[in-house]
Design a protein around this motif. Sequence first.
Motif, PDB file in Angstrom:
ATOM      1  N   TYR A  17       0.835  -1.205   0.000  1.00  0.00           N
ATOM      2  CA  TYR A  17       0.000   0.000   0.000  1.00  0.00           C
ATOM      3  C   TYR A  17       0.868   1.253   0.000  1.00  0.00           C
ATOM      4  N   PHE A  18       1.832   1.329   0.891  1.00  0.00           N
ATOM      5  CA  PHE A  18       2.663   2.533   0.986  1.00  0.00           C
ATOM      6  C   PHE A  18       3.660   2.647  -0.160  1.00  0.00           C
ATOM      7  N   ASP A  19       4.030   1.530  -0.772  1.00  0.00           N
ATOM      8  CA  ASP A  19       4.882   1.599  -1.962  1.00  0.00           C
ATOM      9  C   ASP A  19       4.201   2.374  -3.081  1.00  0.00           C
ATOM     10  N   ASN A  20       2.880   2.396  -3.079  1.00  0.00           N
ATOM     11  CA  ASN A  20       2.126   3.027  -4.156  1.00  0.00           C
ATOM     12  C   ASN A  20       1.871   4.519  -3.950  1.00  0.00           C
ATOM     13  N   ILE A  21       2.204   5.051  -2.799  1.00  0.00           N
ATOM     14  CA  ILE A  21       1.881   6.446  -2.501  1.00  0.00           C
ATOM     15  C   ILE A  21       2.955   7.377  -3.060  1.00  0.00           C
ATOM     16  N   ASN A  22       2.529   8.352  -3.812  1.00  0.00           N
ATOM     17  CA  ASN A  22       3.456   9.325  -4.380  1.00  0.00           C
ATOM     18  C   ASN A  22       4.215  10.047  -3.267  1.00  0.00           C
ATOM     19  N   GLY A  23       5.515  10.143  -3.404  1.00  0.00           N
ATOM     20  CA  GLY A  23       6.343  10.785  -2.397  1.00  0.00           C
ATOM     21  C   GLY A  23       7.066   9.808  -1.503  1.00  0.00           C
ATOM     22  N   VAL A  24       6.609   8.543  -1.479  1.00  0.00           N
ATOM     23  CA  VAL A  24       7.305   7.497  -0.717  1.00  0.00           C
ATOM     24  C   VAL A  24       8.469   6.990  -1.561  1.00  0.00           C
ATOM     25  N   ILE A  25       9.669   7.050  -1.015  1.00  0.00           N
ATOM     26  CA  ILE A  25      10.878   6.662  -1.742  1.00  0.00           C
ATOM     27  C   ILE A  25      11.108   5.157  -1.655  1.00  0.00           C
ATOM     28  N   SER A  26      10.998   4.624  -0.445  1.00  0.00           N
ATOM     29  CA  SER A  26      11.213   3.190  -0.257  1.00  0.00           C
ATOM     30  C   SER A  26      10.572   2.737   1.041  1.00  0.00           C
ATOM     31  N   THR A  27      10.375   1.445   1.167  1.00  0.00           N
ATOM     32  CA  THR A  27       9.817   0.865   2.393  1.00  0.00           C
ATOM     33  C   THR A  27      10.578  -0.414   2.758  1.00  0.00           C
ATOM     34  N   LYS A  28      10.539  -0.750   4.028  1.00  0.00           N
ATOM     35  CA  LYS A  28      11.067  -2.033   4.509  1.00  0.00           C
ATOM     36  C   LYS A  28      10.064  -2.629   5.477  1.00  0.00           C
TER      37      LYS A  28
END
Length: 317
Positions: A17-28
């Motif tokens: 979900y958060f990978d798809n949000i504009n402005g999010v660079i990366s997630t772990k």
Amino acid sequence: MNKIYLAGGCFWGMQSYFDNINGVISTKAGYANGTLENPTYDLVCHNDSGFAETIEVLYDSQAVSLAFLLKMYFEVIDPVSINRQGNDIGSQYRTGIYYLQDEDRDIILNALAQLQLLYQDQLAVECEPLLNFYPAEEYHQHYLQKNPNGYCHISRQKIESAKYAKEEKISFSKPNDEVLKEQLSELEYLVTQEGKTEPPYQNKYWDHFEKGIYVDITTRVPLFISDDKFDSGCGWPSFSKPIDRKLIKELRDSSFNMERTEVRSRLGDAHLGHVFTDGPIEKGGLRYCINSASLLFIPLEKMKEEGYEAYIPLIQK
């Protein structure tokens, strides 16, 4: 680039979900705020380790605000559910927001206070500094990209819709001192930033009783509603209570050889006034005596247009 850590049930769906949000660079995907070193998935699931399944979100604060990320987060959790999200049960599936920077704390508390207005039950979302974070095993990282049919408590439609989410509504933040001096009148600056008091009966809201909402003039955070305003005869705006006490701070004030309780806005740290115990008994017995210069009034008919639609139900029409 800033980081925030979000626990919201199984981290597979949260990460997608958060990978798809504009402005999010990366997630772990990982484990946060537990009591062991280098935990494994099996230890987190079957031992009292204190960890929560959490995602680390690295984001560009120029492209997306923390307030907006929290808004998106609230849309995919049940914030009053204790140790459960979807079909996943256990303390590792609790909800929580874990921060690195102290300035993020006030933004988080403000967002939670606004969310609480929508629920009768107490929120179960933790707000704590990040104590530790350990990335999960590699097979957990971006799990749903590798396994499109894998289990997820967040709907595929919701995950896909995150690509199109835009930060259109107001977000609250405190301008720097230079900007405040340009935006505020001399009196508004002296009151909010230097703790001065405006004259009684010579201010814009002392006898103002139109329907609407009163916000912090420095941050636009909602503070009071017209239904809680009353005529105290003191010459300043008086309210029986704030919208939520998490939006304000109450501090001891011993200036001028008096013992009083100062009221300040939490996010903007603006001086608002004082609270006294001589208010109407039927309204709770408190009197929040607030400087008009600390407030900006938004009339009921303009609240939706100005981004305060969620607060309209609080006002009796």
